[in-house]
Design an enzyme around this catalytic site. Structure first.
Site, PDB file in Angstrom:
ATOM      1  N   ASP A 163     -13.515  -1.164   0.696  1.00 40.25           N
ATOM      2  CA  ASP A 163     -13.142  -1.298   2.109  1.00 40.25           C
ATOM      3  C   ASP A 163     -14.201  -2.052   2.906  1.00 40.25           C
ATOM      4  OD1 ASP A 163     -10.955   0.161   1.370  1.00 40.25           O
ATOM      5  OD2 ASP A 163     -11.657   2.039   2.237  1.00 40.25           O
ATOM      6  N   ASP A 194       0.863  -1.179   0.000  1.00 35.88           N
ATOM      7  CA  ASP A 194       0.000   0.000   0.000  1.00 35.88           C
ATOM      8  C   ASP A 194       0.908   1.242   0.000  1.00 35.88           C
ATOM      9  OD1 ASP A 194      -2.224   1.796   0.453  1.00 35.88           O
ATOM     10  OD2 ASP A 194      -3.315   0.131   1.332  1.00 35.88           O
ATOM     11  N   HIS A 242      -6.355  -8.434   2.134  1.00 33.45           N
ATOM     12  CA  HIS A 242      -5.906  -7.056   2.346  1.00 33.45           C
ATOM     13  C   HIS A 242      -6.444  -6.566   3.686  1.00 33.45           C
ATOM     14  CE1 HIS A 242      -4.593  -3.058   1.715  1.00 33.45           C
ATOM     15  NE2 HIS A 242      -5.715  -2.546   1.242  1.00 33.45           N
ATOM     16  N   ASP A 279      -6.128   3.269  -6.939  1.00 31.52           N
ATOM     17  CA  ASP A 279      -7.085   3.495  -5.853  1.00 31.52           C
ATOM     18  C   ASP A 279      -7.503   4.968  -5.860  1.00 31.52           C
ATOM     19  OD1 ASP A 279      -8.612   3.024  -3.607  1.00 31.52           O
ATOM     20  OD2 ASP A 279      -6.921   2.905  -2.218  1.00 31.52           O
ATOM     21  N   GLU A 298     -12.253   7.830  -7.721  1.00 35.17           N
ATOM     22  CA  GLU A 298     -13.640   8.199  -8.004  1.00 35.17           C
ATOM     23  C   GLU A 298     -13.784   9.554  -8.709  1.00 35.17           C
ATOM     24  OE1 GLU A 298     -13.236   4.989  -5.569  1.00 35.17           O
ATOM     25  OE2 GLU A 298     -12.587   6.986  -4.977  1.00 35.17           O
ATOM     26  N   ARG A 331     -10.526   0.713  -8.201  1.00 39.98           N
ATOM     27  CA  ARG A 331     -11.646   0.775  -7.259  1.00 39.98           C
ATOM     28  C   ARG A 331     -12.879   1.384  -7.921  1.00 39.98           C
ATOM     29  NH1 ARG A 331     -11.038   3.754  -1.488  1.00 39.98           N
ATOM     30  NH2 ARG A 331     -11.310   5.628  -2.759  1.00 39.98           N
TER      31      ARG A 331
END
Length: 931
Positions: free
Chosen positions: A608, A396, A666, A510, A513, A592
């Site tokens: 998540d 990450d 994860h 990630d 959006e 994502r």
């Protein structure tokens, strides 16, 4: 699987392939115009009496009269509560305001459910002119004599009707006089034309007020009927309602739902948002596509190609209403006729999924909290020391220097390049996270991605033309505009430079959006119609710019108001292209955020998720829905991302996760460790068995991905896709299939030691009890279509294989690099007639376009009962198309001493003496080993 003294011959075929609700509720007696292949003529509005009878049954609500719109009599306002269509979607209205709109007002007890202000039966709208032929279909003009109640109403629309294929009807409604934003998917949409006589649909048009009806030609069933409520088309508010053929509706993601959507006055918003999965929230992706299961195994689907904020209202009529805040109405209707055909037709429009690299189907391990390269190395080593398969180690954002992407921390990860080389030498791969936000606070000349990005003008601008600054992990950040070709080139240059130092094998995109920790920008957003539209769907935060950028932000193609939902898709497209050009191998990208067609470029994970049993259960419909959306490479974070897992939960999640198409464990920073090796020995044994089972099935899984890449089949599959005529399968989402033949029935409840599982009609064999060669393996169940109570102790996941199929498998290993060198074996599940069939797609697992360039092998396995074979001997075998000289040849596991290979014709000839006797099972598997 063979039982008793079954006699079977296994034949190999090697080939290189070049390969509503019937009531349609017309509201006026003006009749319909039938279009399509039929001669145009007016027809009587059908089934009026049925609707009037339904209306008379209404006892709730009061009728309203309004001379303003010519409503005549109480019958205009007598719709049954479940058949009401909301006339006050944009804002709450009083009785007087409702009547001012010419709508009916009928209060009901309770605050939820049917609207109080609703449209009467004959509400004025657009009037349709005559249909005229075009090069690809037909067109007509729609005009509105008087404006609607919406601001900036558009008075003239252009209708275009295109018969794309025999099973796909395409209708668009757009401003007749002004250009509006239209979605153009990366790579485009294929143009096609239906055969003149074979379309599955018939379209009918009501001219005043305008509406259309789509019927299934084979049985006359109404698929869509938009005459049930008025069409509205304003600058920032587009509304269209339709009846539904049944209440069995799936899709309209991404949301935290069951596989079937709740039609009891629910609302779903499609607006990409950084939001952990939970009910009644808009999540990371937007997929304006739904599929409806009809009667008798039929199905159809509808896709609205629109990237603006969308709200979909579902009601028990059954019916739904689309509301978009901009763009155009660009509708595709897919007639199937079965569910799998609907998905194929949808993917024909948005594009077939990519073929993933073989290694990406192995086990992945990640955590936000592997804070040093030493920790990362130790975790990977501990996995293999404990004999757990692990293909891909991840990091990450811990790796990044000051959390800035395209850097690595010189103190904590100074030897990251060497670690990646070590992983590669061990047959492993390495992936790290890459957020789109580019730090803007570094000193000039110290952070090339931002400095170069400024020079090349690649960042999204605010309304004043300056670079918009938001805030993400590194602090103030700029956001690349991936709709700009120069940005995609800059992005590739950044990845290329970083890859030259740290040769990553894939990228995890990630926060795309895109997410921001401030509303709009650090300077706020202007007060404008884009920031404060006349209607805002029900979004988390209450405003479209909550947790993201200003809607007035400017990108190359349009405003962020129009492009927000496309951000993750455009980043995935740019990242996929960059990796393809840099590595010259099959790219791996995990995103994502998502939008239709992202499956062509990326896999997706479900975000998540919490470490609890409810999220374990809901991960199944989440994965299955992405399969319907054309994103087969999908999975949830195994054992959960948020909160502490438990040993039991993690075991059950590992067992289920072994059958996600994409499997990654994860974990978040503050949580207890959940790597498989940290648990007790019994738990480790159960997890290890689950992983080994997955690895043994990778040849089969890889073949499923080949079929989805080339034929738009689904990988992880809801039961209703495979058994559309079985009503028991319509809503099942606690079990699922791999392909058409492997039924997975996981434990999803804490403390459970048995499980009620549904087995569709037919013979199902126990595939494995997770104890190799257990006494129950191969035991058949002859199901009439029924639930069975199955034992499910903690070390067991129930898997059944369907009769008539052959599954290719391979001995597992700690990596796919090693397992791909292991011997293959087959599991054969004979049908009642003694036959079975299977196949295997095989290539090098990572080269580009192997199917398209015919650089692969495709094997077909057929097993059948053969009698009277006494005395029959196989004395030789020749195989055409062997690409290089074999080092040795195995037949029935024994080395063949006498074989020859001709380099000019690529033919291998071997002499073997194998008795094929009816008194024994005869297997003739032949293996070629190459240098």
């Amino acid at each position: 699987m063979f039982t008793g003294s079954t006699v079977a011959a296994l034949l190999f075929a090697f080939s290189l392939l070049a390969f509503l609700y019937n009531n349609n509720w017309p509201r006026l007696g003006s009749g319909l115009v039938r279009s399509g292949r039929d001669e145009q003529r007016e027809i009587k509005a059908p089934e009026r009496s049925v609707n009037e009878a339904a209306a008379r049954r209404n006892t709730a609500g009061s009728a309203v009269r309004s001379e303003k719109v010519g409503i005549s009599g109480d019958r205009e306002c007598t719709a049954a509560p479940e058949a009401r269509f909301d006339c006050a979607r944009d804002r709450t209205l009083t009785r007087g305001e409702c009547e001012e709109r010419g709508c009916c007002y009928g209060p009901l007890s309770g605050s939820a459910g049917p609207p109080w202000c609703f449209y009467p039966r004959s509400y004025p709208g657009y009037t349709m002119g005559p249909l005229s032929p075009t090069t690809r279909g037909q067109t007509a003009t729609l005009t509105r004599k008087k404006p609607s109640y919406l601001p900036k109403d558009i008075s003239s629309l252009r209708l275009e009707v295109i018969e794309e294929t025999t099973g796909c009807l395409h209708l668009t409604l757009k401003d007749a006089s002004s250009q509006r934003y239209e979605v153009h998917l990366p790579g485009g949409i294929p143009e096609s034309s239906a055969d003149n006589q074979s379309v599955f649909y018939a379209a009918e048009y009501q001219s005043d007020p305008f509406g259309f009806i789509v019927r299934r030609r084979s049985n006359g069933r109404v698929i869509m009927n938009t005459t049930v409520a008025p069409l509205l088309f304003a600058d920032q508010y587009l509304q269209m309602s339709t009846s539904l053929a049944s209440s069995l509706v799936s899709g309209l993601g991404e949301h935290y739902t069951s596989i079937l959507l709740d039609l009891n006055w629910t609302s779903l918003t499609l607006w990409n948002r950084d939001m952990a999965p939970h009910a009644d929230a808009n999540l990371y992706g937007a997929h304006p596509f739904y599929i409806v299961q009809e009667e008798d195994g039929f199905a159809h689907g509808v896709f609205l190609l629109n990237s603006n904020a969308i709200e979909v209202m579902l009601q028990p009529t059954p019916a739904l209403t689309w509301v978009s805040t901009g763009g155009i109405l660009d509708l595709y209707v897919f007639l199937g006729p079965d569910p799998q055909s609907v998905i194929r037709q949808y993917l024909h429009i948005i594009g077939y999924p990519m073929m993933p690299p073989y290694w990406s189907l192995g086990f992945h391990l990640c955590r936000w909290g592997y804070t040093t390269s030493k920790t990362t190395r130790r975790v990977a080593q501990s996995m293999h020391d404990a004999n757990f398969p692990l293909d891909v180690q991840w990091n990450d954002l811990d790796y990044a220097n000051k959390r800035r992407v395209f850097t690595f921390d010189p103190w904590r990860f100074g030897d990251l390049p060497e670690i990646v080389d070590e992983f590669h030498q061990r047959g492993m791969k390495y992936i790290l996270i890459l957020d789109p936000g580019i730090s803007s606070s570094s000193l000039p000349g110290t952070y090339p991605p931002f400095d170069d990005g400024l020079k090349r003008d690649v960042f999204i601008k605010n309304a004043t033309g300056h670079v918009l600054i938001g805030k993400v992990w590194p602090g103030p950040t700029a956001f690349p505009d991936f709709t700009n070709p120069e940005t995609r080139t800059w992005w590739e240059d950044c990845i290329r430079d970083f890859h030259s130092k740290v040769p990553v094998d894939g990228l995890w995109i990630d926060m795309n959006e895109p997410a921001s920790f401030v509303q709009g920008s650090v300077e706020g957003c202007p007060d404008s119609d884009l920031e404060n539209p006349p209607y805002t769907p029900r979004v988390v935060g209450g405003r479209l710019n909550s947790g993201t950028l200003c809607m007035s932000a400017q990108q190359k193609l349009s405003s962020h108001y129009n492009l927000h939902n496309l951000y993750g898709l455009t980043e995935a497209y740019a990242t996929h292209s960059a990796l393809k050009n840099i590595r010259r191998k099959r790219p791996f990208v995990l995103s994502r955020s998502s939008y239709p067609s992202i499956g062509r470029f990326s896999g997706v994970w479900t975000g998540d998720v919490r470490s609890d049993w409810e999220q374990l259960r809901f991960s199944i419909p989440a994965v299955l829905q992405f399969g319907l959306f054309g994103v087969p490479l999908v999975g949830a974070d195994v054992c959960g991302f948020g909160g502490d897992t438990t040993e039991e939960l993690c075991i059950r999640w590992m067992q289920l996760g072994a059958f996600y198409p994409f499997m990654r464990n994860h974990n978040d920073k503050p949580n207890a460790p959940q790597e498989p090796y940290v648990f007790g020995q019994k738990a480790q044994a159960a997890m290890r068995t689950a992983l080994n089972l997955r690895y043994s099935l990778l040849p089969f899984l890889y073949t499923l991905f080949h079929h989805t890449h080339t034929s738009a089949d689904t990988v992880a599959r809801p039961l209703f896709i495979e058994f559309p005529t079985d009503p028991n399968c319509q809503s099942i989402d606690k079990q699922f299939l791999w392909g058409s033949l492997l039924l997975i029935s996981p434990v999803l409840e804490e403390g459970a030691v048995e499980l009620a599982a549904y087995l569709p009609r037919g013979t199902w064999y126990i595939f494995t009890r997770l104890v190799l060669f257990s006494f129950l393996q191969g035991q058949p169940f002859y199901s009439g279509g029924q639930y069975l109570l199955l034992p499910a102790p903690l070390d067991i996941i129930n898997i059944h294989v369907r009769e008539g199929h052959i599954i290719p498998q391979q001995e597992p290993a700690l990596t796919t690099t090693a397992s791909r060198r292991n011997p293959f074996f087959l599991t054969v599940a004979l049908s009642a007639g003694g036959w079975a069939r299977g196949d295997l797609f095989w290539d090098d697992g990572e080269s580009l376009d192997t199917f398209e360039t015919q650089n692969y092998c495709y094997l077909i396995f057929i097993a059948g009962q053969v009698r009277n074979l006494d005395g029959l001997v196989l004395g030789g075998l020749q195989v055409f198309g062997v690409p290089s000289p074999p080092r040795f040849v195995l037949a029935n596991g024994e080395k063949v001493g006498d074989f020859t290979y001709r380099t000019d014709t690529k033919v291998t000839v071997m002499c073997i003496m194998i008795s094929i006797s009816s008194s024994e099972k005869s297997w003739i598997p032949t293996t070629f080993m190459h240098v």
